[in-house]
Write a protein that holds these residues in place. Structure first.
Motif, PDB file in Angstrom:
ATOM      1  N   ARG A 182      -6.665   7.324 -11.172  1.00  0.00           N
ATOM      2  CA  ARG A 182      -7.322   6.141 -11.728  1.00  0.00           C
ATOM      3  C   ARG A 182      -8.549   6.532 -12.552  1.00  0.00           C
ATOM      4  O   ARG A 182      -8.750   6.043 -13.674  1.00  0.00           O
ATOM      5  N   GLN A 183      -9.349   7.434 -12.001  1.00  0.00           N
ATOM      6  CA  GLN A 183     -10.563   7.847 -12.692  1.00  0.00           C
ATOM      7  C   GLN A 183     -10.246   8.645 -13.958  1.00  0.00           C
ATOM      8  O   GLN A 183     -10.911   8.489 -14.995  1.00  0.00           O
TER       9      GLN A 183
ATOM     10  N   ALA B  33      -4.277   9.353  -6.035  1.00  0.00           N
ATOM     11  CA  ALA B  33      -4.282   8.043  -6.693  1.00  0.00           C
ATOM     12  C   ALA B  33      -5.669   7.702  -7.237  1.00  0.00           C
ATOM     13  O   ALA B  33      -5.805   7.176  -8.353  1.00  0.00           O
ATOM     14  N   GLU B  34      -6.704   7.991  -6.462  1.00  0.00           N
ATOM     15  CA  GLU B  34      -8.063   7.693  -6.914  1.00  0.00           C
ATOM     16  C   GLU B  34      -8.456   8.582  -8.090  1.00  0.00           C
ATOM     17  O   GLU B  34      -9.045   8.106  -9.082  1.00  0.00           O
ATOM     18  N   HIS B  35      -8.139   9.865  -8.014  1.00  0.00           N
ATOM     19  CA  HIS B  35      -8.445  10.756  -9.134  1.00  0.00           C
ATOM     20  C   HIS B  35      -7.628  10.382 -10.377  1.00  0.00           C
ATOM     21  O   HIS B  35      -8.116  10.506 -11.516  1.00  0.00           O
TER      22      HIS B  35
ATOM     23  N   TYR C  83      -3.546   9.182  -1.379  1.00  0.00           N
ATOM     24  CA  TYR C  83      -4.654   8.304  -1.747  1.00  0.00           C
ATOM     25  C   TYR C  83      -5.696   9.055  -2.583  1.00  0.00           C
ATOM     26  O   TYR C  83      -6.273   8.501  -3.530  1.00  0.00           O
ATOM     27  N   THR C  84      -5.926  10.300  -2.237  1.00  0.00           N
ATOM     28  CA  THR C  84      -6.872  11.108  -3.010  1.00  0.00           C
ATOM     29  C   THR C  84      -6.392  11.282  -4.443  1.00  0.00           C
ATOM     30  O   THR C  84      -7.161  11.107  -5.407  1.00  0.00           O
TER      31      THR C  84
ATOM     32  N   THR D 217       0.837  -1.198   0.000  1.00  0.00           N
ATOM     33  CA  THR D 217       0.000   0.000   0.000  1.00  0.00           C
ATOM     34  C   THR D 217       0.871   1.248   0.000  1.00  0.00           C
ATOM     35  O   THR D 217       2.049   1.209   0.378  1.00  0.00           O
TER      36      THR D 217
END
Length: 718
Positions: free
Chosen positions: A185-186, A181-183, A178-179, A158
């Motif tokens: 990915r999207q 990383a998620e954006h 993490y924020t 992680t």
């Protein structure tokens, strides 16, 4: 087409057994220099000779060059049939298969692959759009953020674990990472993009989530060959397993003793547990070495014999003769460098070309003393796996202060110094440089320049520092301390993302400069010629440079003569290597270094090293060397005496004072068994003291973590 009789003539018995293996899984443990590429080439040719359609063979490698070489050589043996074999890197193969079969995952075939630069550009865009970047804000760079996102994928871990393992000074940004990383990915999904990691992730998803795709691909590829299997990560190993689920006709070739890339995500356990993942595995060991002399092989065999986990093998050779490797004990690092250079000069006079000699080391900065010595003797070199001493930006920054003291009209150095000032750009620097050029006393002209209010405070501090540097009676070490008093805060701000790592290189300069009596000599010695100018004469062409290389960058290569330097305790293995897998990988690193040598091998270490705080520290030989049978090498003491191995001054203890100030931990002596609390990980108990300024804590909810006391804030609970 090749016949069985011609195979037997062209291969040794072990290679022949691997090449002619029938169906089922096979693990080929290919020792260093044992002809693994030849084995894979002949395996493909043999399969085709046995009637296997070329299209049903899949070759997976780690470089495009390796795949192209193998397919080309195999094609020569099969009248071109191997051109129809699918062969390439894991990522290139994933790209082809996802475009053909991605519809099983609702993935279109028109996705765009983005490279590392594109990916970092997206990260930068997201940082701005999320309000994490901009004027007055300090946030890790796009490169560091991308390293964390990609590292979590390739190391099957992680982002949180990576931060607390290697970047604990960035722990305050974990949620932001993490924020992003998620954006990220999207964003890729929205724009039909895939980065290199996505190729592997989606290939695995294709095989795991779509039974139709899995059956189709496993039926098509009836024989799977994988090169350098010890370098695979968990994702790649799982892809191989899923591809072979209908037949298990998998040949993996590798060497557990050369698994040294865990920092890239390679998992040593993949090759060790292959027989468990593929029941009925046949194992073949390639032990005949075609590279090194027997004395070198005897020593390398002894190095790896002490490994805790391994596939036992003993390399041998049909080559006659050869001298024993030499273990050279030098009084100091400077003496170690002189020995290496003197020996290289002798070898060159005896006819060994420079390009067939290599000096290998654990980390890039370990060669700095040697680089200076080589420059002094006019020996040109190529350095691989690390920057030359003067090529790192922060080292250039530091040296620029010393250079303007020596030569006040050095505009290049002035430009570098002045651009470090906040709110000062190229136009302002140009104005300041014009004033300096027009004066007979540049320092006076600088002091007379009227700065803008926004950067006056820092400018005045710079002027004061430069004036103090010119005061008489100072040693180079004194001048270093003065520069760092000014440059230290600037440095930490400019290189905030990874300044702890860069600081180690500045500490090496600190240790180096301590050996000089005047600044001019130091500046002259560190002014290495750039490669396009060099110091090579007409006798030695550009391709005849000496090779300096980190061991990681030397894997797969070979030279007539190899020096492995800096084999002192605390340096090799790395002082922060913890018992267990890290320690064992360091042992394998030494094994890889020693097996690069064909005819002559020198292992060296200094009795004394200068610490970053300019203290002389007595050192011992690497514990890996102490394990070796002394009869396998010739010991040479450059001081003229032969003594027993030294005992290291550093002795790990069961208690350790925390060095940092400003928190309760700075006044605490930590000991094994002590209950502590961490703001993020919560309560835990100290399990061990693995090294200076480090503690291993087993946390109740997060398991074991190794924390650096320069950064971690621990409160004692009992």
């Amino acid at each position: 087409m090749i016949s069985s009789s011609s195979l037997a003539e062209q291969l040794n018995p072990a290679q022949y057994a691997a090449v002619t293996h029938s169906d089922g899984p096979i693990l080929v443990i290919a020792g260093a220099g044992s002809g693994k590429t030849r084995t894979l080439v002949y395996r493909m040719a043999h399969l085709i000779a046995q009637g296997v359609p070329p299209e049903s063979i899949l070759l997976l490698t780690f470089t495009r060059r390796a795949a192209q070489e193998m397919l080309s050589r195999a094609s020569d043996l099969t009248a071109g049939s191997c051109r129809r074999v699918m062969g390439g890197t894991f990522h290139a193969t994933a790209n082809i298969l996802l475009r053909r079969h991605g519809h099983h995952l609702d993935l279109g075939s028109n996705f765009t692959i983005i490279d590392r630069g594109d990916a970092e550009g997206i990260i930068n865009l997201l940082k701005s759009s999320l309000g994490m970047a901009g004027a007055g804000k300090r946030f890790p760079s796009k490169r560091v953020v991308m390293n964390l996102i990609s590292g979590a994928v390739n190391r099957a871990t992680t982002i949180e674990q990576l931060v607390y393992g290697d970047h604990i000074h960035l722990s305050e940004f974990i949620n932001d990472f993490y924020t992003i990383a998620e954006h990220y990915r999207q964003f890729k999904l929205d724009h039909a993009l895939m980065d290199y990691d996505d190729l592997l992730i989606n290939w695995k998803r294709l095989l795991a989530e779509s039974e139709a795709a899995r059956d189709e691909l496993s039926t098509r590829f009836r024989h799977i060959l994988v090169d350098e299997y010890q370098d695979t990560n968990l994702l790649q190993a799982e892809i191989v397993r899923l591809l072979a689920h209908r037949h298990s006709n998998v040949m993996v070739v590798g060497d557990d003793a050369q698994s040294i890339y865990s920092f890239r995500g390679a998992d040593f356990s993949n090759i060790m547990r292959f027989p468990e993942q593929f029941p009925g595995t046949t194992m073949v060991k390639l032990e005949e070495n075609y590279r090194s002399t027997e004395p070198i092989l005897q020593l390398t065999n002894d190095i790896i014999a002490h490994a805790e986990k391994k596939f036992a093998k003993t390399l041998f050779t049909g080559k006659d003769g050869g001298s024993r490797p030499q273990l050279v004990v030098a009084p100091t690092e400077a003496a170690e460098a002189r020995f290496v250079v003197e020996t290289i000069e002798r070898l060159r006079q005896e006819g060994t070309p420079l390009h067939d000699i290599a000096v290998l080391f654990r980390s890039g900065f370990h060669s700095f003393k040697l680089e200076i010595e080589l420059a002094g003797h006019g020996i040109d070199f190529d350095k691989r796996g690390g920057l030359k001493l003067t090529e790192s930006a922060h080292i250039k920054d530091l040296l620029s202060f010393f250079r303007v003291v020596i030569n006040p009209w050095d505009n290049l150095s002035w430009n570098r110094i002045l651009l470090q000032l906040d709110k000062v750009g190229p136009k302002t620097v140009h104005k300041i440089l014009a004033a300096i050029r027009q004066s007979d006393t540049p320092f006076t002209a600088l002091a007379a320049y009227r700065p803008a209010p926004a950067w006056k405070t820092q400018f005045d501090l710079l002027v004061a520092t430069l004036q103090r540097l010119q005061e008489p009676g100072q040693t180079p070490s004194d001048q270093f301390d003065l520069v760092m008093e000014y440059y230290g805060p600037v440095f930490e701000k400019m290189y905030y993302d990874d300044y702890p790592k860069r600081r180690k290189e500045l500490d090496q300069i600190k240790a180096l400069i301590a050996g000089y009596g005047d600044l001019q000599s130091f500046v002259d010695d560190t002014a290495l010629d750039p490669p396009d100018v060099g110091v090579a004469t007409d006798v030695f062409a550009d391709d005849s440079r000496l090779i300096l290389s980190t061991i990681h960058s030397a894997k797969g290569l070979e030279w007539d003569t190899v020096f492995v330097i800096g084999l002192a305790e605390g340096r090799f293995p790395h002082m922060n290597a913890t018992p267990g897998e890290q320690w064992e990988e360091e042992r394998r690193l030494l094994y890889v270094a020693a097996t690069r040598a064909k005819n002559q091998l020198y292992l060296t270490y200094p009795r004394e090293m200068v610490t970053p705080d300019r203290q002389q520290m007595r050192t011992a030989m690497s514990p890996f060397l102490r394990e070796i049978n002394p009869g396998l090498y010739q010991a040479i003491d450059r001081a003229g005496t032969v003594t027993a191995p030294l005992t290291s001054q550093y002795q790990p203890s069961s208690s350790l004072p925390a060095p940092t100030a400003g928190n309760s931990a700075s006044r605490t002596v930590f000991a094994e068994g002590m209950r502590v609390n961490h703001a993020f990980f919560g309560p835990g108990r100290i399990a061990s003291i693995p090294g200076p300024r480090r503690v291993e804590v087993h946390f109740d909810r997060h398991g074991s973590k190794i924390l650096h006391l320069d950064y971690a804030k621990l409160d004692v609970l009992e």
